[in-house]
Scaffold this motif. Sequence first.
Motif, PDB file in Angstrom:
ATOM      1  N   UNK A 206       0.845  -1.188   0.000  1.00 32.04           N
ATOM      2  CA  UNK A 206       0.000   0.000   0.000  1.00 32.04           C
ATOM      3  C   UNK A 206       0.883   1.242   0.000  1.00 32.04           C
ATOM      4  N   UNK A 207       0.265   2.383  -0.317  1.00 30.40           N
ATOM      5  CA  UNK A 207       1.012   3.634  -0.299  1.00 30.40           C
ATOM      6  C   UNK A 207       1.557   3.912   1.094  1.00 30.40           C
ATOM      7  N   UNK A 208       0.770   3.638   2.124  1.00 32.33           N
ATOM      8  CA  UNK A 208       1.224   3.894   3.491  1.00 32.33           C
ATOM      9  C   UNK A 208       2.444   3.041   3.831  1.00 32.33           C
ATOM     10  N   UNK A 209       2.465   1.786   3.382  1.00 32.09           N
ATOM     11  CA  UNK A 209       3.623   0.931   3.637  1.00 32.09           C
ATOM     12  C   UNK A 209       4.880   1.487   2.977  1.00 32.09           C
ATOM     13  N   UNK A 210       4.718   2.015   1.767  1.00 35.52           N
ATOM     14  CA  UNK A 210       5.868   2.604   1.072  1.00 35.52           C
ATOM     15  C   UNK A 210       6.334   3.863   1.792  1.00 35.52           C
ATOM     16  N   UNK A 211       5.372   4.704   2.171  1.00 38.21           N
ATOM     17  CA  UNK A 211       5.712   5.982   2.807  1.00 38.21           C
ATOM     18  C   UNK A 211       6.381   5.802   4.165  1.00 38.21           C
ATOM     19  N   UNK A 212       6.137   4.680   4.827  1.00 38.78           N
ATOM     20  CA  UNK A 212       6.736   4.434   6.134  1.00 38.78           C
ATOM     21  C   UNK A 212       8.113   3.795   6.036  1.00 38.78           C
ATOM     22  N   UNK A 213       8.581   3.510   4.826  1.00 40.18           N
ATOM     23  CA  UNK A 213       9.943   3.006   4.648  1.00 40.18           C
ATOM     24  C   UNK A 213      10.938   4.105   5.024  1.00 40.18           C
ATOM     25  N   UNK A 214      11.889   3.841   5.919  1.00 34.42           N
ATOM     26  CA  UNK A 214      12.859   4.879   6.288  1.00 34.42           C
ATOM     27  C   UNK A 214      13.595   5.467   5.084  1.00 34.42           C
ATOM     28  N   UNK A 215      13.950   4.636   4.102  1.00 37.07           N
ATOM     29  CA  UNK A 215      14.672   5.144   2.936  1.00 37.07           C
ATOM     30  C   UNK A 215      13.785   6.065   2.104  1.00 37.07           C
ATOM     31  N   UNK A 216      12.520   5.703   1.964  1.00 39.89           N
ATOM     32  CA  UNK A 216      11.592   6.563   1.215  1.00 39.89           C
ATOM     33  C   UNK A 216      11.371   7.873   1.965  1.00 39.89           C
ATOM     34  N   UNK A 325      16.491  10.171  -7.529  1.00 44.53           N
ATOM     35  CA  UNK A 325      17.052   8.842  -7.791  1.00 44.53           C
ATOM     36  C   UNK A 325      16.847   7.916  -6.596  1.00 44.53           C
ATOM     37  N   UNK A 326      16.918   8.453  -5.383  1.00 42.07           N
ATOM     38  CA  UNK A 326      16.659   7.646  -4.193  1.00 42.07           C
ATOM     39  C   UNK A 326      15.221   7.131  -4.180  1.00 42.07           C
ATOM     40  N   UNK A 327      14.268   7.965  -4.623  1.00 43.17           N
ATOM     41  CA  UNK A 327      12.864   7.537  -4.669  1.00 43.17           C
ATOM     42  C   UNK A 327      12.688   6.361  -5.623  1.00 43.17           C
ATOM     43  N   UNK A 328      13.377   6.387  -6.774  1.00 49.96           N
ATOM     44  CA  UNK A 328      13.202   5.310  -7.763  1.00 49.96           C
ATOM     45  C   UNK A 328      13.710   3.971  -7.242  1.00 49.96           C
ATOM     46  N   UNK A 329      14.520   3.995  -6.192  1.00 54.08           N
ATOM     47  CA  UNK A 329      15.002   2.746  -5.585  1.00 54.08           C
ATOM     48  C   UNK A 329      14.017   2.175  -4.573  1.00 54.08           C
ATOM     49  N   UNK A 336       5.113   2.439  -8.937  1.00 53.90           N
ATOM     50  CA  UNK A 336       5.767   3.714  -9.238  1.00 53.90           C
ATOM     51  C   UNK A 336       4.798   4.888  -9.306  1.00 53.90           C
ATOM     52  N   UNK A 337       3.579   4.662  -9.831  1.00 55.78           N
ATOM     53  CA  UNK A 337       2.629   5.762  -9.972  1.00 55.78           C
ATOM     54  C   UNK A 337       2.317   6.408  -8.632  1.00 55.78           C
ATOM     55  N   UNK A 338       1.964   5.572  -7.644  1.00 57.62           N
ATOM     56  CA  UNK A 338       1.579   6.154  -6.362  1.00 57.62           C
ATOM     57  C   UNK A 338       2.797   6.633  -5.583  1.00 57.62           C
ATOM     58  N   UNK A 339       3.930   5.937  -5.680  1.00 58.98           N
ATOM     59  CA  UNK A 339       5.122   6.357  -4.940  1.00 58.98           C
ATOM     60  C   UNK A 339       5.660   7.676  -5.481  1.00 58.98           C
TER      61      UNK A 339
END
Length: 393
Positions: A206-216, A325-329, A336-339
């Motif tokens: 989910x978008x929330x799971x991606x957003x909670x990634x420390x690297x993201x 570039x960090x986001x694309x990782x 990719x669309x939502x991230x």
Amino acid sequence: MSQPITRNKNVMVLTAAQALGGASPPIVIALGGLVGQQLSSDPALVTLPVSMLNLGLALGTLPSAYVTRRFGRRRGYVFGASIGVVAGIVAAFGIYLASFAVFCAGTLIAGFYAAYVQSYRFAAADAVEGPDKARAISWVMIGGLVAAIIGPQLVIWTRDLFPGTPFVGSFLSQAVLALLAIPVLLLLAAKPANTKAQSSAAPTRTLMQIMLMPRYMLAVAAGTVSYGLMVFVMTAAPIAMVGHGHSVDHAALGIQWHVLAMFAPSFFTGRLMARFGKERVTAVGLLLIGISAGFALAGLELFNFWVSLILLGIGWNFGFIGATAMVTDCHTPEERGMAQGANDFLVFGTVAVASFFAGALLHASGWQTINWLVFPAVALVLVPLVWQAGRKG
């Protein structure tokens, strides 16, 4: 071995489109505050036109992501350029009518166009694989070099095109640039060969799971601070320059040098990231933004303004391209669309607030206060970024 970036048609088309579309914001930035001084009776609102540009950019990120995902990037980007044509006409009409509200509406619409232009960098990254992504992003940003020349020079060449209504010609030229971008964007390949396969798969997180990634989170924070501080300072700079005795032409040229510095390093930013890592390059960018504030605080001569703006531009290039570039990782092709959309919404939402705050703060506290505030914002992200870069060795 992957083919050279320069042989990738989509990357080259997006670079040309960036050159035309990227010239629009410098016109608004160089003139928005000055036109605001002419049309607004409230000094605290003189940078509102630039703030509306950034607000439109923020509000346009998620709709532009939806349009390009639903109808394809080629049709979506052509639609975005059509919005740019309307933006220039509305802004010019606002100046002609001496209507601050209509002029602000024009710069708001220009922000919607800018939302499409900003996503060119992600489209370029998606057109290639692996380590070429950082270089593709850099190549599209190189289009901004041409934009850096076109935008401010159009301000100088066309500002008195219509006697009695200064700057009308500058915003009509903004509409012409968007119009010229349409046939360029029509050359964009409708879909990469693997788009259908990618779009049929459901996102794994989910978008929330991606957003909670420390690297993201760190990538978004780095992009937000890099872009936010750049706009915060750049929005106030032309008004501060004129207010301290420098000419409008000097202010426009200062913005031109700044935008050139924003995009010129793109020739080697991708290689630097491949050699030293995205985090290190991003950290150097934030450090340069801090140094630029030091030069601004050292004096009010033309030299101080211009050197500060140049360093600010180079710092933005390293910081923002590195963060992109960090986001694309941090996401899969399906995500990719939502991230990417969430990243741009957060970055440009903050940018909109920063640009509005810059005008009010410049009026209330002055140019020095704006630059003093750069240091804590840089430190907030630079510390975890250096720690992350050290962990990667």
